[in-house]
Enzyme design. Sequence first.
Site, PDB file in Angstrom:
ATOM      1  N   CYS A 105      18.583 -17.075 -78.295  1.00 60.29           N
ATOM      2  CA  CYS A 105      19.768 -16.295 -78.182  1.00 60.29           C
ATOM      3  C   CYS A 105      20.659 -16.729 -76.951  1.00 60.29           C
ATOM      4  O   CYS A 105      21.065 -17.982 -77.017  1.00 60.29           O
ATOM      5  CB  CYS A 105      19.691 -14.501 -78.153  1.00 60.29           C
ATOM      6  SG  CYS A 105      21.210 -13.904 -78.640  1.00 60.29           S
ATOM      7  N   HIS A 194      16.501 -13.829 -82.966  1.00 63.10           N
ATOM      8  CA  HIS A 194      15.246 -13.274 -82.194  1.00 63.10           C
ATOM      9  C   HIS A 194      14.241 -13.266 -82.857  1.00 63.10           C
ATOM     10  O   HIS A 194      13.846 -12.233 -83.602  1.00 63.10           O
ATOM     11  CB  HIS A 194      15.826 -11.895 -82.058  1.00 63.10           C
ATOM     12  CG  HIS A 194      16.822 -11.980 -80.833  1.00 63.10           C
ATOM     13  ND1 HIS A 194      16.663 -11.953 -79.494  1.00 63.10           N
ATOM     14  CD2 HIS A 194      18.364 -11.868 -80.773  1.00 63.10           C
ATOM     15  CE1 HIS A 194      17.725 -11.902 -78.735  1.00 63.10           C
ATOM     16  NE2 HIS A 194      18.977 -11.610 -79.604  1.00 63.10           N
ATOM     17  N   GLU A 196      11.398 -12.540 -81.781  1.00 63.87           N
ATOM     18  CA  GLU A 196      10.532 -11.725 -81.072  1.00 63.87           C
ATOM     19  C   GLU A 196      11.054 -10.302 -81.755  1.00 63.87           C
ATOM     20  O   GLU A 196       9.930  -9.490 -81.273  1.00 63.87           O
ATOM     21  CB  GLU A 196      10.658 -11.897 -79.691  1.00 63.87           C
ATOM     22  CG  GLU A 196      11.875 -11.287 -78.889  1.00 63.87           C
ATOM     23  CD  GLU A 196      13.125 -12.013 -79.124  1.00 63.87           C
ATOM     24  OE1 GLU A 196      14.023 -11.700 -78.484  1.00 63.87           O
ATOM     25  OE2 GLU A 196      13.270 -13.103 -80.250  1.00 63.87           O
TER      26      GLU A 196
END
Length: 251
Positions: A105, A194, A196
């Site tokens: 990001c 993202h 994660e």
Amino acid sequence: MGIEEKKRSKTFGVLLCAEDSDYVKKTHGGYFGVFAGLLADEGDEWRLYRAVRGELPRGDEIDRFDGFVVTGSCSDAHSNDAWILDLVDLLRNLVDKRKKVLGICFGHQILCRALGGKTGRAKAWDLGVTCIHPTPSTIRLLSSLNIPPHLPVIECHRDEVWELPPQVELMAKSEKTGIEMFRYGDYIMGIQGHPEYSKDILLNIVDRLLQCNLIQSFHVEAAKASISGKDPDRESWKRLCKGFLNGTLPL
């Protein structure tokens, strides 16, 4: 090559570009815990540097690391805050040393800036699960790790990469964002989404964005509808990111 060499432990650094929210600290042990939980292998060492507070590895520390992850942030990658300028200088040093660097990001955007590209505001927020579309050459790379050609990922951004630097390869795009992934050689990779994030992290973020009047109610409803209709492919993203950092993705 002996067994001991094959199993050599590696050292990675997380350059944290945002302060941990109370929610993430309570439920996931902070963003460092989120990244380590996704990417760490048994025996590897992961170290935290709070880049947003000006904490960065010193020059004599860098050579000890096999790679770094640059996280998301509430800040703009095109701003000139002191910590951001220091981070850009560090990233250029890592590029010169050909260290593995994965940008997520904001990290994707600041890597682009460090390499000479352009970033700025997107036309609109992108909040929710987005399916990115790899280029044909990227699809061939991903197939080596049994990663499918269309990859749903959680997105949470209003900035984007506008223009890639010279010699940087576009890897993927989406309907909203023209540059979702890029790579520079075999040691720099940027991902706008993202990998994660879990759904609960995104929902907490959009609620806080609404409370701060940074988004409107329709943004929240659209994000909730998005994540209720499809899931991010976290396992595929995990294989991709770990494959890149560990050098098993044939770039």
